[in-house]
Design an enzyme around this catalytic site. Structure first.
Site, short mmCIF file in Angstrom:
data_model
loop_
_atom_site.label_atom_id
_atom_site.label_comp_id
_atom_site.label_asym_id
_atom_site.label_seq_id
_atom_site.Cartn_x
_atom_site.Cartn_y
_atom_site.Cartn_z
N ASP A 29 -34.99 -18.05 -70.17
CA ASP A 29 -33.71 -17.80 -70.83
C ASP A 29 -32.94 -16.71 -70.08
O ASP A 29 -33.50 -15.72 -69.63
CB ASP A 29 -33.95 -17.38 -72.29
CG ASP A 29 -32.71 -17.53 -73.13
OD1 ASP A 29 -32.70 -18.42 -74.01
OD2 ASP A 29 -31.75 -16.77 -72.93
N ASN A 86 -33.60 -23.72 -83.09
CA ASN A 86 -32.43 -23.36 -83.90
C ASN A 86 -31.59 -24.61 -84.15
O ASN A 86 -31.35 -25.39 -83.22
CB ASN A 86 -31.60 -22.29 -83.20
CG ASN A 86 -32.35 -20.98 -83.04
OD1 ASN A 86 -33.13 -20.60 -83.91
ND2 ASN A 86 -32.13 -20.28 -81.94
N HIS A 99 -33.38 -27.76 -77.64
CA HIS A 99 -34.25 -26.93 -76.80
C HIS A 99 -35.22 -26.19 -77.70
O HIS A 99 -34.89 -25.79 -78.81
CB HIS A 99 -33.44 -25.95 -75.94
CG HIS A 99 -32.37 -25.22 -76.70
ND1 HIS A 99 -31.19 -25.83 -77.07
CD2 HIS A 99 -32.31 -23.97 -77.19
CE1 HIS A 99 -30.45 -24.97 -77.74
NE2 HIS A 99 -31.11 -23.84 -77.84
P1 5GP Z 1 -29.67 -21.45 -79.09
O1 5GP Z 1 -28.92 -20.24 -79.55
O2 5GP Z 1 -28.73 -22.64 -78.94
O3 5GP Z 1 -30.90 -21.76 -79.87
O4 5GP Z 1 -30.22 -21.09 -77.66
C1 5GP Z 1 -29.47 -21.17 -76.50
C2 5GP Z 1 -30.15 -20.28 -75.50
O5 5GP Z 1 -29.69 -20.64 -74.20
C3 5GP Z 1 -29.85 -18.80 -75.67
O6 5GP Z 1 -31.07 -18.09 -75.86
C4 5GP Z 1 -29.13 -18.42 -74.38
O7 5GP Z 1 -29.46 -17.12 -73.93
C5 5GP Z 1 -29.60 -19.49 -73.41
N1 5GP Z 1 -28.66 -19.80 -72.35
C6 5GP Z 1 -27.33 -20.06 -72.48
N2 5GP Z 1 -26.77 -20.33 -71.31
C7 5GP Z 1 -27.79 -20.26 -70.38
C8 5GP Z 1 -27.83 -20.46 -68.95
O8 5GP Z 1 -26.84 -20.75 -68.30
N3 5GP Z 1 -29.03 -20.29 -68.37
C9 5GP Z 1 -30.17 -19.99 -69.07
N4 5GP Z 1 -31.31 -19.87 -68.37
N5 5GP Z 1 -30.17 -19.80 -70.39
C10 5GP Z 1 -28.98 -19.93 -71.05
#
Ligand code: 5GP
Length: 113
Positions: A29, A86, A99
């Site tokens: 992440d 989530n 994810h």
């Molecule tokens: P969510 O909030 O949708 O459950 O998780 C999305 C996750 O994706 C977050 O923890 C965020 O930090 C991660 N994330 C968003 N954009 C990127 C990216 O461009 N690269 C990586 N490696 N992680 C990302």
């Protein structure tokens, strides 16, 4: 429009991969919430777990087994880890491409914030 994760899967933008196979990738992440914070992402788009169906059953199992395998690979088997999905606004979903978060390397509080 492609999600950020689809662009990573398609190698249009870089990411630090922890695992890749025919069905999924696992990447570190960009904004880690624990010393180990990896996302396991299906190559086939499922926007969120609430939209998954019977056709996705095998892929969902593969994601969970891959999450556990990545946790072991990254040394979390002994200390423990957490797997999180989530879903939707209150669940904290920010990217509409399913994810599985794998978090570990420190004690994680419960209940989550
Ligand atoms: P969510 O909030 O949708 O459950 O998780 C999305 C996750 O994706 C977050 O923890 C965020 O930090 C991660 N994330 C968003 N954009 C990127 C990216 O461009 N690269 C990586 N490696 N992680 C990302």
């Amino acid at each position: 429009m492609k999600t950020i994760f689809q662009k990573i899967i398609d190698r249009e933008i870089p990411a630090q991969l922890a695992h890749e196979d025919e069905h999924c990738i696992a990447l570190h992440d960009i904004n880690p919430q624990a010393p180990v914070h990896v996302l396991v992402i299906p190559k086939r788009l499922i926007p969120r777990i609430a939209g998954a169906g019977a056709d996705d059953q095998a892929l969902l199992g593969h994601l969970l087994l891959s999450a556990a395998a990545v946790a072991k690979k990254l040394g979390l088997e002994g200390s423990g880890f957490r797997i999180v999905i989530n879903n939707g606004r209150d669940g904290g979903e920010t990217v509409p491409h399913l994810h599985v978060h794998v978090l570990g390397g420190r004690p994680l509080g419960w209940p989550p914030g």
